[in-house]
Design a protein around this motif. Structure first.
Motif, mmCIF file in Angstrom:
data_model
loop_
_atom_site.group_PDB
_atom_site.id
_atom_site.type_symbol
_atom_site.label_atom_id
_atom_site.label_comp_id
_atom_site.label_asym_id
_atom_site.label_seq_id
_atom_site.Cartn_x
_atom_site.Cartn_y
_atom_site.Cartn_z
ATOM 1 N N HIS A 150 0.850 -1.197 0.000
ATOM 2 C CA HIS A 150 0.000 0.000 0.000
ATOM 3 C C HIS A 150 0.887 1.249 0.000
ATOM 4 O O HIS A 150 1.322 1.712 1.058
ATOM 5 C CB HIS A 150 -0.925 -0.005 1.230
ATOM 6 C CG HIS A 150 -1.902 -1.126 1.222
ATOM 7 N ND1 HIS A 150 -1.631 -2.344 1.805
ATOM 8 C CD2 HIS A 150 -3.146 -1.225 0.680
ATOM 9 C CE1 HIS A 150 -2.676 -3.148 1.645
ATOM 10 N NE2 HIS A 150 -3.604 -2.499 0.961
ATOM 11 N N ILE A 155 1.805 5.096 -0.211
ATOM 12 C CA ILE A 155 1.108 6.295 0.259
ATOM 13 C C ILE A 155 1.287 7.429 -0.744
ATOM 14 O O ILE A 155 2.406 7.761 -1.130
ATOM 15 C CB ILE A 155 1.641 6.728 1.644
ATOM 16 C CG1 ILE A 155 1.364 5.625 2.677
ATOM 17 C CG2 ILE A 155 0.988 8.032 2.088
ATOM 18 C CD1 ILE A 155 2.001 5.887 4.034
ATOM 19 N N GLN A 174 -3.078 13.363 1.342
ATOM 20 C CA GLN A 174 -2.506 13.045 2.642
ATOM 21 C C GLN A 174 -2.337 14.336 3.430
ATOM 22 O O GLN A 174 -2.390 15.426 2.854
ATOM 23 C CB GLN A 174 -1.160 12.362 2.482
ATOM 24 C CG GLN A 174 -0.130 13.204 1.740
ATOM 25 C CD GLN A 174 1.105 12.422 1.389
ATOM 26 O OE1 GLN A 174 1.659 11.757 2.248
ATOM 27 N NE2 GLN A 174 1.539 12.492 0.141
ATOM 28 N N TRP A 233 -0.159 11.686 6.836
ATOM 29 C CA TRP A 233 -1.191 10.689 7.137
ATOM 30 C C TRP A 233 -2.175 10.598 5.960
ATOM 31 O O TRP A 233 -2.659 11.604 5.473
ATOM 32 C CB TRP A 233 -1.937 11.097 8.407
ATOM 33 C CG TRP A 233 -2.997 10.135 8.830
ATOM 34 C CD1 TRP A 233 -4.328 10.224 8.556
ATOM 35 C CD2 TRP A 233 -2.832 8.953 9.604
ATOM 36 N NE1 TRP A 233 -5.003 9.165 9.109
ATOM 37 C CE2 TRP A 233 -4.099 8.368 9.759
ATOM 38 C CE3 TRP A 233 -1.726 8.322 10.186
ATOM 39 C CZ2 TRP A 233 -4.306 7.186 10.472
ATOM 40 C CZ3 TRP A 233 -1.925 7.143 10.897
ATOM 41 C CH2 TRP A 233 -3.200 6.587 11.038
ATOM 42 N N ALA A 267 2.549 2.089 3.628
ATOM 43 C CA ALA A 267 1.966 1.759 4.926
ATOM 44 C C ALA A 267 2.699 0.561 5.509
ATOM 45 O O ALA A 267 3.091 -0.363 4.781
ATOM 46 C CB ALA A 267 0.486 1.442 4.758
ATOM 47 N N TYR A 268 2.900 0.595 6.815
ATOM 48 C CA TYR A 268 3.519 -0.543 7.495
ATOM 49 C C TYR A 268 2.420 -1.546 7.837
ATOM 50 O O TYR A 268 1.568 -1.306 8.683
ATOM 51 C CB TYR A 268 4.232 -0.094 8.765
ATOM 52 C CG TYR A 268 4.984 -1.216 9.449
ATOM 53 C CD1 TYR A 268 6.227 -1.614 8.972
ATOM 54 C CD2 TYR A 268 4.441 -1.877 10.542
ATOM 55 C CE1 TYR A 268 6.929 -2.654 9.591
ATOM 56 C CE2 TYR A 268 5.132 -2.912 11.165
ATOM 57 C CZ TYR A 268 6.370 -3.290 10.683
ATOM 58 O OH TYR A 268 7.041 -4.324 11.285
ATOM 59 N N ASP A 269 2.416 -2.667 7.136
ATOM 60 C CA ASP A 269 1.406 -3.699 7.354
ATOM 61 C C ASP A 269 2.022 -5.059 7.052
ATOM 62 O O ASP A 269 3.247 -5.184 6.924
ATOM 63 C CB ASP A 269 0.167 -3.440 6.480
ATOM 64 C CG ASP A 269 0.511 -3.260 5.003
ATOM 65 O OD1 ASP A 269 1.594 -3.724 4.574
ATOM 66 O OD2 ASP A 269 -0.297 -2.647 4.271
ATOM 67 N N ALA A 317 8.344 3.572 5.859
ATOM 68 C CA ALA A 317 6.953 3.174 6.071
ATOM 69 C C ALA A 317 6.374 3.899 7.278
ATOM 70 O O ALA A 317 7.123 4.476 8.075
ATOM 71 C CB ALA A 317 6.856 1.663 6.269
ATOM 72 N N ARG A 318 5.070 3.855 7.391
ATOM 73 C CA ARG A 318 4.422 4.404 8.573
ATOM 74 C C ARG A 318 3.235 3.525 8.955
ATOM 75 O O ARG A 318 2.582 2.955 8.087
ATOM 76 C CB ARG A 318 3.995 5.850 8.390
ATOM 77 C CG ARG A 318 2.824 6.091 7.477
ATOM 78 C CD ARG A 318 2.317 7.514 7.636
ATOM 79 N NE ARG A 318 1.874 7.776 8.983
ATOM 80 C CZ ARG A 318 1.908 8.968 9.579
ATOM 81 N NH1 ARG A 318 2.343 10.015 8.912
ATOM 82 N NH2 ARG A 318 1.476 9.129 10.810
ATOM 83 N N ALA A 354 -0.357 2.879 9.795
ATOM 84 C CA ALA A 354 -1.564 3.603 9.359
ATOM 85 C C ALA A 354 -2.706 3.417 10.345
ATOM 86 O O ALA A 354 -3.856 3.232 9.952
ATOM 87 C CB ALA A 354 -1.980 3.146 7.971
ATOM 88 N N GLN A 355 -2.387 3.446 11.639
ATOM 89 C CA GLN A 355 -3.418 3.447 12.668
ATOM 90 C C GLN A 355 -2.848 4.125 13.899
ATOM 91 O O GLN A 355 -1.646 4.142 14.109
ATOM 92 C CB GLN A 355 -3.870 2.025 13.017
ATOM 93 C CG GLN A 355 -2.758 1.132 13.559
ATOM 94 C CD GLN A 355 -3.245 -0.274 13.821
ATOM 95 O OE1 GLN A 355 -4.212 -0.729 13.212
ATOM 96 N NE2 GLN A 355 -2.589 -0.953 14.710
#
Length: 257
Positions: free
Chosen positions: A55, A57, A61, A67, A97-99, A251-252, A254-255
């Protein structure tokens, strides 16, 4: 005139040989996907199935923290979190996104000795942050404590910063910011616990403070989670005299907790 033509001819042959050599090398050692390791078309890329899973980004944002925002007409707006409490840094941008899909790449780099990933990932970060990097004076990776650096043998943020700087020749200056306190892992801490954990964990050596006066700095890290580490580093850099701190991460999360 003859010398100039000969020079152009030699450069053309050199470029041709490089392309031929690259094709030959790709036949013997085919490029591998950065995530799953399957054969792909180009070095430093993802195979199509892995590409679909990541995902990335992009706009819209938050104009400050990066974000992801849900609506296209949110372009240029800030998120609720930044509206409630503006971060100390001016701007932050992340590639993805970090997932579950991206964590494999990041954990390989961070804990799996996969430093060969850094040039490609650093280039992703550079291309994602071109506007952010325009008038930056230098890149500063978020530092590790000396003991953790000794155990891991490298700082993933530092090698990512080198990947970012490869094309734009921005200096990477890891010695400008140090970690003075060994902090426990942030992985299982909530936002408030993370803030307490990194409080006063960083410092700028006295000898480096003169250089930092009125400088615009890009702080580099692998993952933006709650922003506790990033904000603490930013606080220390601004206190030392920096005019502005911007942030680039691979990455970040996303929550928010």
């Amino acid at each position: 005139m003859k010398k100039k033509l000969w020079f152009l001819f030699c450069n053309f042959i050199k470029l041709l040989n490089m392309k031929v050599f690259k094709k030959f090398l790709n036949l013997i050692l085919p490029p591998r996907c950065l995530s799953c390791g399957d054969i792909c078309l180009e070095t430093g890329q993802l195979c199509p199935p892995c590409w679909k899973e990541i995902h990335f980004i992009s706009d819209p944002q938050c104009s400050i923290c990066g974000w992801p925002l849900p609506y296209q007409d949110s372009l240029g707006m800030i998120c609720v979190h930044c509206a409630h409490k503006k971060p100390l840094f001016t701007m932050a941008r992340s590639v993805m996104a970090y997932d579950k899909a991206s964590s494999g790449i990041i954990l390989k780099l961070k804990h799996g000795d996969a430093t060969y990933l850094a040039p490609a990932l650093g280039e992703w970060m550079r291309s994602r942050s071109e506007d952010l990097l325009k008038d930056i004076d230098c890149l500063i990776p978020v530092p590790l404590h000396w003991f953790r650096l000794f155990m891991r043998r490298y700082n993933q943020a530092a090698i990512l910063a080198k990947g970012i700087s490869k094309k734009n020749s921005l200096p990477v200056m890891p010695h400008l910011l140090r970690r003075q306190r060994f902090t426990k892992s942030q992985a299982h801490l909530n936002s408030k616990q993370r803030q307490r954990n990194v409080r006063k964990a960083f410092y700028v050596p006295l000898k480096q403070r003169e250089f930092l006066q009125n400088k615009k700095i890009a702080l580099v890290d692998d993952v933006f989670t709650t922003g506790a580490t990033i904000n603490e580093c930013t606080r220390v850099l601004l206190k030392a005299g920096c005019a502005e701190v911007r942030v680039i991460t691979l990455a970040r999360v996303a929550q928010r907790d």
